[in-house]
Write an enzyme that holds these catalytic residues in place. Structure first.
Site, PDB file in Angstrom:
ATOM      1  N   GLU A 170      18.827  54.535   8.480  1.00  0.00           N
ATOM      2  CA  GLU A 170      17.707  54.848   9.379  1.00  0.00           C
ATOM      3  C   GLU A 170      16.483  55.344   8.607  1.00  0.00           C
ATOM      4  O   GLU A 170      15.354  55.004   8.937  1.00  0.00           O
ATOM      5  CB  GLU A 170      18.162  55.868  10.418  1.00  0.00           C
ATOM      6  CG  GLU A 170      19.246  55.295  11.323  1.00  0.00           C
ATOM      7  CD  GLU A 170      19.739  56.302  12.326  1.00  0.00           C
ATOM      8  OE1 GLU A 170      20.581  57.137  11.944  1.00  0.00           O
ATOM      9  OE2 GLU A 170      19.268  56.280  13.473  1.00  0.00           O
ATOM     10  N   GLU A 189      28.614  55.338  12.931  1.00  0.00           N
ATOM     11  CA  GLU A 189      28.519  55.962  14.262  1.00  0.00           C
ATOM     12  C   GLU A 189      29.558  55.464  15.263  1.00  0.00           C
ATOM     13  O   GLU A 189      30.173  56.287  15.958  1.00  0.00           O
ATOM     14  CB  GLU A 189      27.096  55.783  14.833  1.00  0.00           C
ATOM     15  CG  GLU A 189      26.064  56.735  14.240  1.00  0.00           C
ATOM     16  CD  GLU A 189      25.434  56.255  12.956  1.00  0.00           C
ATOM     17  OE1 GLU A 189      25.958  55.276  12.366  1.00  0.00           O
ATOM     18  OE2 GLU A 189      24.430  56.845  12.528  1.00  0.00           O
TER      19      GLU A 189
HETATM   20  N1  COA Z   1      28.861  64.482   4.987  1.00  0.00           N
HETATM   21  C1  COA Z   1      29.321  65.452   4.179  1.00  0.00           C
HETATM   22  N2  COA Z   1      29.939  65.215   3.000  1.00  0.00           N
HETATM   23  C2  COA Z   1      30.106  63.931   2.644  1.00  0.00           C
HETATM   24  C3  COA Z   1      29.653  62.868   3.443  1.00  0.00           C
HETATM   25  C4  COA Z   1      29.000  63.172   4.666  1.00  0.00           C
HETATM   26  N3  COA Z   1      28.518  62.218   5.461  1.00  0.00           N
HETATM   27  N4  COA Z   1      29.957  61.698   2.832  1.00  0.00           N
HETATM   28  C5  COA Z   1      30.584  62.038   1.687  1.00  0.00           C
HETATM   29  N5  COA Z   1      30.668  63.385   1.564  1.00  0.00           N
HETATM   30  C6  COA Z   1      31.270  64.147   0.482  1.00  0.00           C
HETATM   31  C7  COA Z   1      32.781  64.036   0.505  1.00  0.00           C
HETATM   32  O1  COA Z   1      33.342  64.974   1.411  1.00  0.00           O
HETATM   33  C8  COA Z   1      33.112  64.334  -0.937  1.00  0.00           C
HETATM   34  O2  COA Z   1      33.068  65.729  -1.140  1.00  0.00           O
HETATM   35  P1  COA Z   1      34.197  66.490  -2.042  1.00  0.00           P
HETATM   36  O3  COA Z   1      34.017  65.867  -3.426  1.00  0.00           O
HETATM   37  O4  COA Z   1      33.781  67.921  -1.989  1.00  0.00           O
HETATM   38  O5  COA Z   1      35.496  66.158  -1.438  1.00  0.00           O
HETATM   39  C9  COA Z   1      31.956  63.716  -1.705  1.00  0.00           C
HETATM   40  O6  COA Z   1      30.893  63.566  -0.750  1.00  0.00           O
HETATM   41  C10 COA Z   1      32.281  62.344  -2.265  1.00  0.00           C
HETATM   42  O7  COA Z   1      32.756  61.532  -1.200  1.00  0.00           O
HETATM   43  P2  COA Z   1      34.150  60.730  -1.256  1.00  0.00           P
HETATM   44  O8  COA Z   1      34.601  60.504   0.156  1.00  0.00           O
HETATM   45  O9  COA Z   1      35.091  61.402  -2.200  1.00  0.00           O
HETATM   46  O10 COA Z   1      33.646  59.363  -1.909  1.00  0.00           O
HETATM   47  P3  COA Z   1      34.295  57.927  -1.712  1.00  0.00           P
HETATM   48  O11 COA Z   1      33.596  57.041  -2.659  1.00  0.00           O
HETATM   49  O12 COA Z   1      35.772  57.994  -1.760  1.00  0.00           O
HETATM   50  O13 COA Z   1      33.916  57.506  -0.201  1.00  0.00           O
HETATM   51  C11 COA Z   1      32.416  57.173   1.679  1.00  0.00           C
HETATM   52  C12 COA Z   1      32.576  57.342   0.131  1.00  0.00           C
HETATM   53  C13 COA Z   1      30.917  57.095   1.950  1.00  0.00           C
HETATM   54  C14 COA Z   1      33.120  55.906   2.146  1.00  0.00           C
HETATM   55  C15 COA Z   1      33.044  58.392   2.352  1.00  0.00           C
HETATM   56  O14 COA Z   1      32.595  59.576   1.713  1.00  0.00           O
HETATM   57  C16 COA Z   1      32.680  58.491   3.807  1.00  0.00           C
HETATM   58  O15 COA Z   1      33.221  57.765   4.618  1.00  0.00           O
HETATM   59  N6  COA Z   1      31.755  59.413   4.154  1.00  0.00           N
HETATM   60  C17 COA Z   1      31.369  59.666   5.528  1.00  0.00           C
HETATM   61  C18 COA Z   1      30.343  58.643   6.013  1.00  0.00           C
HETATM   62  C19 COA Z   1      29.961  58.981   7.434  1.00  0.00           C
HETATM   63  O16 COA Z   1      30.723  58.877   8.352  1.00  0.00           O
HETATM   64  N7  COA Z   1      28.709  59.471   7.599  1.00  0.00           N
HETATM   65  C20 COA Z   1      28.216  59.933   8.886  1.00  0.00           C
HETATM   66  C21 COA Z   1      27.358  58.888   9.506  1.00  0.00           C
HETATM   67  S1  COA Z   1      26.848  59.327  11.118  1.00  0.00           S
END
Ligand code: COA
Length: 242
Positions: A115, A135
């Site tokens: 966005e 979302e």
């Molecule tokens: N909010 C808060 N923290 C987040 C985040 C988010 N949206 N996305 C990633 N992080 C944090 C993780 O908790 C992790 O923290 P930690 O190292 O303290 O555990 C760090 O960022 C690295 O993320 P990680 O999940 O280990 O990386 P990955 O490469 O395995 O996966 C994603 C990456 C993007 C697939 C996964 O982090 C994810 O699905 N994130 C959420 C995306 C989401 O739903 N966003 C909201 C949209 S409305």
């Protein structure tokens, strides 16, 4: 240099660089970032020295992984989120700025990450960029304008597929759908964005600004209304340039 915590703001030769800077959390958008982005965008809007802006993310893995899940969807989120929006309409501010914005996108570009990119005029992506809207999986809809800006950019069918199924796009798919202008290597991403900014900056700044206004405001008008807008802006530009 920047006095912010989760954003770095730098200015160089008329280019403003806004860097989302929470790499340990994949630059997830939190309330602090909202406040700092609001401050930075206000500064960019009002600073005559800034002609073009580049928006990018810090770290290797992400431009922005969406809203911060640790403060988002926690009770009593709907009320607080709504109040937060009225307090500071970052997206309204972002879309109202008549200066060119270039998004340099790498890694995860999710949720509010897409966005934010859609609030920019031109989007460049590196080959590793992945685009998605988490979302639907969270039982919510976008809150930063995505349900409006995405279909206006990639069309109804592709946008509703992303918004309803949560399907992610590769950088190349994003290019084919015109979500991004072009795809470059990771090493070339910032240099290409800067090259583009320098090129834009070499042109008359009022003409650039009016071109942006003609396009962005015109998209919300009928063709007749848009042509009228173009005429008005064209006249105003000639008058201003005397
Ligand atoms: N909010 C808060 N923290 C987040 C985040 C988010 N949206 N996305 C990633 N992080 C944090 C993780 O908790 C992790 O923290 P930690 O190292 O303290 O555990 C760090 O960022 C690295 O993320 P990680 O999940 O280990 O990386 P990955 O490469 O395995 O996966 C994603 C990456 C993007 C697939 C996964 O982090 C994810 O699905 N994130 C959420 C995306 C989401 O739903 N966003 C909201 C949209 S409305």
């Amino acid at each position: 240099m920047s006095a912010f915590e989760v954003i770095i703001y730098e200015k160089q030769d008329g280019i403003g660089f806004i860097t989302l800077n929470r790499p340990q959390a994949l630059n997830a958008y939190n309330l602090r970032m909202r406040d700092e982005l609001y401050e930075v965008l206000s500064a960019v809007r009002d600073d005559p020295e800034v002609e073009v802006v580049i928006l990018k993310g810090a770290g290797e893995k992400a431009f922005c992984a969406g809203a911060d899940l640790t403060e988002f969807l926690t009770a009593p989120s709907p009320i607080i989120a709504r109040r937060a929006r009225f307090e500071r309409d970052v997206w309204g501010l972002f879309l109202s700025i008549d200066k060119p914005f270039i998004a340099a996108l790498h890694g995860y570009v999710l949720g509010s990450g897409i966005e934010m990119a859609l609030c920019c005029d031109i989007r460049l992506a590196s080959e590793d960029a992945r685009f998605g809207l988490p979302e639907p999986g969270l039982g919510i809809i976008p809150a930063a304008g995505g349900s409006q800006t995405l279909p206006r950019t990639i069309g109804r069918a592709a946008a509703t597929e992303m918004l309803m199924s949560g399907r992610w796009l590769t950088a190349e798919e994003a290019r084919r759908l015109k979500l991004v202008n072009r795809v470059v290597t990771r090493a070339d991403l910032l240099p290409e964005a800067e090259k583009l900014a320098v090129k834009i900056k070499s042109h008359n700044r009022l003409a650039v600004s009016y071109a942006k206004q003609a396009v962005t405001r015109g998209l919300d008008l009928t063709l007749a209304g848009g042509l009228e807008l173009e005429t008005q802006l064209g006249r105003r530009l000639i008058d201003a340039r005397g």
